[in-house]
Write a protein that holds these residues in place. Structure first.
Motif: not given
Length: 117
Positions: A1-15
């Motif tokens: 099963m592949a790891i689910q990645r956040p989209n760009l907006l989620q990644w920016l929030r995470y960042t």
């Protein structure tokens, strides 16, 4: 099963310090413990600093008579210093990120140590 990645907006929030939904826990662990975790960490620092560097550049070039070359040198130095001071604390900062996402303290360090052995 592949790891689910956040989209760009989620990644920016995470960042910028936000917490991702629980379905991204595996990705957060991967992000903070993979072989290239320190490069990923440094990229997040650059993305975090970029808006401030742009504002500083615009303020200094538009409001002062300082030559652009000097402003760019100052901005570059600010970026290098921010990278230095945060990368030297990368272990602790990634541990805090992991704890924020529900992992036990020390998970990142122990996972990276196991991967090296």
């Amino acid at each position: 099963m592949a790891i689910q990645r956040p989209n760009l907006l989620q990644w920016l929030r995470y960042t910028f310090g936000g917490r991702l939904p629980d379905r991204y826990r595996d990705w957060v662990l991967h992000d903070t413990t993979s072989r290239n975790w320190l490069w990923r960490f440094a990229l997040r620092i650059v993305v975090e600093a970029l808006p401030w560097l742009v504002v500083g550049f615009l303020a200094l070039t538009l409001l002062t008579p300082i030559p652009v070359g000097y402003v760019l040198a100052a901005i570059g130095l600010a970026l290098v210093l921010s990278l230095y001071f945060t990368v030297t604390s990368a272990d602790e900062l990634t541990e805090a990120r992991l704890v924020k996402h529900g992992f036990r303290p020390g998970t990142g360090k122990s996972t990276r140590r196991q991967a090296r052995n």
